[in-house]
Design a protein around this motif. Structure first.
Motif, PDB file in Angstrom:
ATOM      1  N   ARG A  17      28.770  56.759  43.431  1.00  0.00           N
ATOM      2  CA  ARG A  17      28.942  55.095  42.868  1.00  0.00           C
ATOM      3  C   ARG A  17      30.261  55.486  41.675  1.00  0.00           C
ATOM      4  O   ARG A  17      30.816  56.524  41.623  1.00  0.00           O
ATOM      5  CB  ARG A  17      28.367  54.680  42.190  1.00  0.00           C
ATOM      6  N   TYR A  18      31.200  54.806  42.393  1.00  0.00           N
ATOM      7  CA  TYR A  18      32.608  54.155  41.460  1.00  0.00           C
ATOM      8  C   TYR A  18      32.662  53.116  40.798  1.00  0.00           C
ATOM      9  O   TYR A  18      32.043  51.493  40.950  1.00  0.00           O
ATOM     10  CB  TYR A  18      33.515  54.579  42.379  1.00  0.00           C
ATOM     11  N   GLU A  19      33.439  52.791  39.393  1.00  0.00           N
ATOM     12  CA  GLU A  19      33.275  51.904  39.413  1.00  0.00           C
ATOM     13  C   GLU A  19      35.673  51.437  39.372  1.00  0.00           C
ATOM     14  O   GLU A  19      36.176  52.433  39.147  1.00  0.00           O
ATOM     15  CB  GLU A  19      33.667  51.580  38.042  1.00  0.00           C
ATOM     16  N   ALA A  20      35.908  50.441  39.513  1.00  0.00           N
ATOM     17  CA  ALA A  20      37.285  49.777  39.616  1.00  0.00           C
ATOM     18  C   ALA A  20      37.090  48.804  39.001  1.00  0.00           C
ATOM     19  O   ALA A  20      36.773  48.220  38.898  1.00  0.00           O
ATOM     20  CB  ALA A  20      38.101  50.001  41.662  1.00  0.00           C
ATOM     21  N   GLN A  21      38.918  48.011  38.439  1.00  0.00           N
ATOM     22  CA  GLN A  21      39.414  47.438  38.328  1.00  0.00           C
ATOM     23  C   GLN A  21      40.368  46.909  39.718  1.00  0.00           C
ATOM     24  O   GLN A  21      41.209  47.125  39.731  1.00  0.00           O
ATOM     25  CB  GLN A  21      39.955  47.245  36.853  1.00  0.00           C
ATOM     26  N   LEU A  22      39.805  45.545  39.883  1.00  0.00           N
ATOM     27  CA  LEU A  22      40.354  44.633  41.085  1.00  0.00           C
ATOM     28  C   LEU A  22      41.439  44.472  39.905  1.00  0.00           C
ATOM     29  O   LEU A  22      41.820  43.146  39.020  1.00  0.00           O
ATOM     30  CB  LEU A  22      39.970  43.299  41.794  1.00  0.00           C
ATOM     31  N   ASP A  23      43.032  44.239  40.995  1.00  0.00           N
ATOM     32  CA  ASP A  23      44.324  44.034  39.980  1.00  0.00           C
ATOM     33  C   ASP A  23      44.756  42.390  40.569  1.00  0.00           C
ATOM     34  O   ASP A  23      44.709  42.394  41.267  1.00  0.00           O
ATOM     35  CB  ASP A  23      45.054  44.848  40.227  1.00  0.00           C
ATOM     36  N   PRO A  24      45.071  41.672  39.761  1.00  0.00           N
ATOM     37  CA  PRO A  24      44.964  40.265  39.907  1.00  0.00           C
ATOM     38  C   PRO A  24      46.697  40.363  40.432  1.00  0.00           C
ATOM     39  O   PRO A  24      47.254  39.388  41.267  1.00  0.00           O
ATOM     40  CB  PRO A  24      45.852  39.974  38.809  1.00  0.00           C
ATOM     41  N   GLY A  25      47.778  41.456  40.078  1.00  0.00           N
ATOM     42  CA  GLY A  25      49.359  42.112  40.874  1.00  0.00           C
ATOM     43  C   GLY A  25      48.529  41.570  41.918  1.00  0.00           C
ATOM     44  O   GLY A  25      50.056  42.187  43.104  1.00  0.00           O
ATOM     45  N   ALA A  31      42.234  35.006  46.181  1.00  0.00           N
ATOM     46  CA  ALA A  31      41.671  36.055  46.248  1.00  0.00           C
ATOM     47  C   ALA A  31      42.015  37.273  46.452  1.00  0.00           C
ATOM     48  O   ALA A  31      43.738  37.807  46.493  1.00  0.00           O
ATOM     49  CB  ALA A  31      41.487  35.710  47.250  1.00  0.00           C
ATOM     50  N   VAL A  32      42.173  38.693  46.745  1.00  0.00           N
ATOM     51  CA  VAL A  32      42.770  39.771  46.130  1.00  0.00           C
ATOM     52  C   VAL A  32      42.886  40.097  47.318  1.00  0.00           C
ATOM     53  O   VAL A  32      41.365  40.120  48.300  1.00  0.00           O
ATOM     54  CB  VAL A  32      42.321  40.955  45.150  1.00  0.00           C
ATOM     55  N   ASN A  33      43.843  40.523  48.092  1.00  0.00           N
ATOM     56  CA  ASN A  33      43.640  41.229  49.686  1.00  0.00           C
ATOM     57  C   ASN A  33      42.815  41.744  50.041  1.00  0.00           C
ATOM     58  O   ASN A  33      42.816  42.976  49.364  1.00  0.00           O
ATOM     59  CB  ASN A  33      45.544  41.490  49.386  1.00  0.00           C
ATOM     60  N   GLY A  34      42.531  41.945  51.295  1.00  0.00           N
ATOM     61  CA  GLY A  34      42.116  42.174  52.187  1.00  0.00           C
ATOM     62  C   GLY A  34      42.539  43.916  51.967  1.00  0.00           C
ATOM     63  O   GLY A  34      41.596  44.972  52.485  1.00  0.00           O
ATOM     64  N   ALA A  67      34.861  36.331  48.899  1.00  0.00           N
ATOM     65  CA  ALA A  67      36.491  36.829  47.974  1.00  0.00           C
ATOM     66  C   ALA A  67      36.276  37.480  47.131  1.00  0.00           C
ATOM     67  O   ALA A  67      35.273  37.021  45.940  1.00  0.00           O
ATOM     68  CB  ALA A  67      37.074  35.193  47.606  1.00  0.00           C
ATOM     69  N   SER A  68      37.117  38.207  47.097  1.00  0.00           N
ATOM     70  CA  SER A  68      36.911  39.194  45.536  1.00  0.00           C
ATOM     71  C   SER A  68      37.515  38.951  44.447  1.00  0.00           C
ATOM     72  O   SER A  68      39.103  37.718  45.192  1.00  0.00           O
ATOM     73  CB  SER A  68      37.065  40.560  45.836  1.00  0.00           C
ATOM     74  N   ASN A  69      38.006  38.666  43.239  1.00  0.00           N
ATOM     75  CA  ASN A  69      37.940  38.109  42.089  1.00  0.00           C
ATOM     76  C   ASN A  69      39.208  39.414  41.361  1.00  0.00           C
ATOM     77  O   ASN A  69      38.156  40.492  41.292  1.00  0.00           O
ATOM     78  CB  ASN A  69      37.505  37.494  40.939  1.00  0.00           C
ATOM     79  N   PRO A  70      40.367  39.012  40.446  1.00  0.00           N
ATOM     80  CA  PRO A  70      40.703  40.328  39.736  1.00  0.00           C
ATOM     81  C   PRO A  70      39.364  40.642  38.551  1.00  0.00           C
ATOM     82  O   PRO A  70      38.063  39.757  38.355  1.00  0.00           O
ATOM     83  CB  PRO A  70      42.206  39.766  39.057  1.00  0.00           C
ATOM     84  N   ARG A  97      26.924  42.290  41.478  1.00  0.00           N
ATOM     85  CA  ARG A  97      26.036  42.062  42.319  1.00  0.00           C
ATOM     86  C   ARG A  97      26.386  41.583  43.237  1.00  0.00           C
ATOM     87  O   ARG A  97      24.936  40.973  44.336  1.00  0.00           O
ATOM     88  CB  ARG A  97      24.970  42.336  41.269  1.00  0.00           C
ATOM     89  N   THR A  98      26.943  40.809  43.080  1.00  0.00           N
ATOM     90  CA  THR A  98      27.356  40.069  44.852  1.00  0.00           C
ATOM     91  C   THR A  98      28.475  41.127  46.083  1.00  0.00           C
ATOM     92  O   THR A  98      29.534  41.637  44.963  1.00  0.00           O
ATOM     93  CB  THR A  98      28.000  38.557  45.067  1.00  0.00           C
ATOM     94  N   ASP A  99      27.655  41.358  46.756  1.00  0.00           N
ATOM     95  CA  ASP A  99      28.328  42.345  48.131  1.00  0.00           C
ATOM     96  C   ASP A  99      29.737  41.775  48.735  1.00  0.00           C
ATOM     97  O   ASP A  99      29.769  39.992  48.605  1.00  0.00           O
ATOM     98  CB  ASP A  99      27.920  42.808  48.903  1.00  0.00           C
TER      99      ASP A  99
END
Lengths: 272, 272
Positions: A17-25, A31-34, A67-70, A97-99
């Motif tokens: 398991r890993y944690e990450a921060q989705l970057d708004p840039g 939405a964050v680019n696929g 869709a993924s959010n920052p 917890r949303t895939d």
């Protein structure tokens, strides 16, 4: 640390398991680019399978669930099979917890592959970068509010970017030169990103708006040489509100280093 | 019951789980053909997602984990996301608790899609079936012990089958007419099978032997009209002991009804 490395950095919390921060840039619209999500997944699996010496993605397939959010995200890698040459696994990327994305992939080592190249594909012919169109100077209203454009230096072949002047060619091809804006040299994970980093190929058909990806599969065939990449996207089968988008990525040595195909939904909004 | 329906028949045992019998008649060499396994998976997910009216595969990706043997198999479907237009899910096919195939797929209904077709792809040009080569009359030692050949009627375009006479064209194309030997008309699941039913495209490069599939993704774009299918396989990037194989399936109305791509391992054995 480069922008790409920051956007795909991971913190291991054990058990795959890993944690990450989705970057708004790295957003397209809201939405964050696929492509950057796939690159993040690619790095997580690489980190996990490096134990077996299988750190390079050979084939990676992503199905987009929402869709993924920052903001914060969690990745979980599950090993399915480890052989001497390859490891196959699965990954889930979720937020709160949303895939967002489910991935299947097979990893190995490009170092273990033979040097034999019998490729019959030929690189796209396009003018040198300085004679191509900087995507960042294109019509923003057409590309949408795309933070992503600031992360890359993208020079579009004028013939495949005539839609920017209101004259889409109708061929269904968008191609150009690509490198990272901050000079970061390409690697296997950046190739995964590159296959989903151009404006939608539908623009060249005169169909504008967002074309959400349902599924994206990337075959990474070799480690790229430093320098500009040439990326070509094309579609041949726009039908029933869906289309395939085929991608090729060529490195500066003229090698076809990645191939991709995605199934996308045609935009609802259109001009012309 | 037709041969294809028997080979892909399922017994629901509840909770998304199904039992099946892998039929020895669909082997290539000793292993069961990947295309028929994918068609079996496609039917299981279709049965499961029909509840939501999403019985048609739009995109299905299979990662092959180990070779399948004739005999009992279990399939387990997990739902990942259900929307109004589509359901995305996962499937595991196993034998005796050993995983053979892991699948991700998105299903919907072709009836819900628009009638708009703007395909720029053109059907392969090949002589009529009666002027093509019956694969069943080809050199068995080259095709291997392939029970599968008896299930289908496959007529290969002579130009793309010159390898059978010891003169591979080097273009990396194998194409022909396909229908089921017992006259069963095509449907969406049979299209999934069709994308992995031809001799390996490597034969046309003068490279013989088995080319095991690592990953196969199929986009099923429409329900096929009755009659012959035209199937075209090609490869452009044979390198490092791996190759992609692109597939197209056209129906008798001239519509491009399925597109596929697989990543395969190049055969070790070679001639020439």
């Amino acid at each position: 640390m480069t922008e790409f490395d920051r956007a795909t950095s991971l913190r291991s919390i054990g058990d795959g398991r890993y944690e990450a921060q989705l970057d708004p840039g790295w957003r397209i619209g809201r939405a964050v680019n696929g492509g950057i999500l796939m690159a993040l997944a690619s790095r997580a699996m690489s980190e996990e399978f490096s134990t077996e010496g299988h750190g390079h993605p050979f084939s990676i397939s992503g199905y987009f669930l929402s869709a993924s959010n920052p903001g914060p995200a969690e990745l979980e890698v599950e090993r399915l099979r480890t052989g001497s040459m390859m490891t196959t696994g699965q990954l889930t990327l979720s937020q709160d917890r949303t895939d967002r994305l489910r991935v299947l992939a097979t990893y190995g080592s490009h170092d273990s592959l033979t040097d034999e190249v019998r490729t019959v594909a030929t690189p796209p012919r396009l003018p040198p970068p300085e004679e191509c169109l900087a995507a960042s100077s294109g019509p923003r209203e057409m590309l949408g509010a795309s933070d992503l454009l600031d992360r890359t230096e993208l020079r579009l072949d004028p013939e495949s970017a005539a839609w920017a002047m209101g004259r889409p060619s109708g061929r269904g091809v968008v191609q150009g030169w690509l490198r990272m804006a901050d000079g970061r040299e390409p690697d296997v994970h950046q190739l995964v990103f590159a296959t989903d980093s151009l404006p939608p190929v539908t623009f060249d058909l005169g169909v504008f708006g967002w074309a959400p990806t349902l599924e994206l599969t990337v075959h990474v065939r070799a480690e790229p040489a430093p320098g500009w990449l040439v990326v070509r996207h094309s579609t041949r089968n726009f039908a029933g509100g869906l289309l395939e988008e085929d991608g090729e990525v060529w490195d500066s040595s003229g090698r076809l280093v990645a191939q991709s195909r995605q199934l996308a939904m045609a935009p609802r909004k259109r001009s012309g």
